[in-house]
Design an enzyme around this catalytic site. Sequence first.
Site, PDB file in Angstrom:
ATOM      1  CB  CYS A  86      -3.660   5.199  -6.382  1.00  0.00           C
ATOM      2  SG  CYS A  86      -2.258   5.666  -5.350  1.00  0.00           S
ATOM      3  CG  HIS A 203      -3.722   0.476  -5.365  1.00  0.00           C
ATOM      4  ND1 HIS A 203      -3.456   0.832  -6.667  1.00  0.00           N
ATOM      5  CD2 HIS A 203      -3.038   1.347  -4.592  1.00  0.00           C
ATOM      6  CE1 HIS A 203      -2.630   1.875  -6.675  1.00  0.00           C
ATOM      7  NE2 HIS A 203      -2.369   2.215  -5.426  1.00  0.00           N
ATOM      8  CD  GLU A 205      -5.111  -1.535  -8.720  1.00  0.00           C
ATOM      9  OE1 GLU A 205      -6.123  -1.246  -8.041  1.00  0.00           O
ATOM     10  OE2 GLU A 205      -4.098  -0.811  -8.755  1.00  0.00           O
TER      11      GLU A 205
END
Lengths: 230, 80
Positions: A86, A203, A205
Site C-alpha cells: 500500500c 494488504h 498482512e
Amino acid sequence: MKYNIIIFPGSNCDYDAHYVTKHLMGEETEYVWHKDTSLKDPDCVIIPGGFSYGDYLRAGAIAKFSPIMKEVVAFANNGGLVIGICNGFQVLTETGLLPGALMLNKSLLFICKHQYVKVINVKTPFTVKIKQNAILDIPIAHNEGNYFIDDDGLKSLQDNDQIVFQYCDKDGFFNDESNPNGSLMNIAGIVNKNRNVLGMMPHPERSSDPIIGVTDGRQIFLSIKKFLKK
Amino acid sequence: MIRATIYVTLKPEVLDPQGKVIKTTLDTLGYHNVKDVRASKMFEVTLDADSENIEQEIDEICDKVLANPNIEIYSYRIHK
C-alpha cells in the site's frame, strides 16, 4: 530468516505486519525507525502501509528522503528482498525502485474492502508457493491506488513479466467492475526487473490470521519463507 | 529575496479524476461552455538566492521533490 519493518511517521500497518511475520509465521522480526542509518541484518524488508508524512505533497514522496531509504535502496540493489504494501508500494515508486506511479483513485473515494486479485506471475520470491492464476482475497484500503505507467513503461513491464497481481472478480475475470481504483490493466502489484522488489496495493498482512476470516495473504509470507530456504 | 510561483500539473495524457469531477459538476450547474478542467498544484517558494542561478535551483527542486516526472510536468514564474 529475519524481517525488518520500516516505520515512518504516519505508518499504521507496521504492527499488523509485525504480528504476522513474528507471531503467525514465527520469524525473527525487527522494527527499523526511518531515521536509522542502517538495517538490522534483514533477509526481507517490509515497507508497511499507512500515511507516511501525512501523504503530504504526494503519497510516499517525502518518505523517500528518510535516511533509512538509502539503505533500503542499497539492500534492494544488492538483491535483497523488499516488499512495499500500500503506502509502501507508493514509497517504492517514488524512490524509483519500482516503475510507474500511484495516482488518486478514479472515484476520488477512499476504498476499503475485500478484493480479489489474480496471481499472474508465480516466478517471483513472493509468489513461488502460489498456483499460476490463483485468485486470492486480499483486502485493499487506499486513496491513491490508481496505477499508471506510460506506454513504453507498460510494454517493458509486460516484456519482463513484471506484473504480479491484477484486480479481478471472484471468477478471475478482469473488467471495469472488478477494477476498484482505475488502475491501468487492473494492475494491483508489480516487481522490479530483478524480481526482488515487490509493490502491491492489497494488504496481505490483513488476510493472514484465521480470526479475520480470510488467510489468502499468508501465501505471500509462505512464499518468501520457501524462497529463502532454497 | 526572490519569490517563485511553481505550477505542477498532470501530464496531458494522464487522466485527472479531480478535474473530471469538477468539469461534470460545472456542467450540472449549467456551465456548458466548460469543455475541460485540469486540477493542478501551486507552490509559492521564497528563496534567498543569487538571481543568476535561480532557474537551475528551481528546476532541481521540481525534478527532485515537487513533481513526479512519471506523471507530472511543471512550469514556474520568478518574481524579481
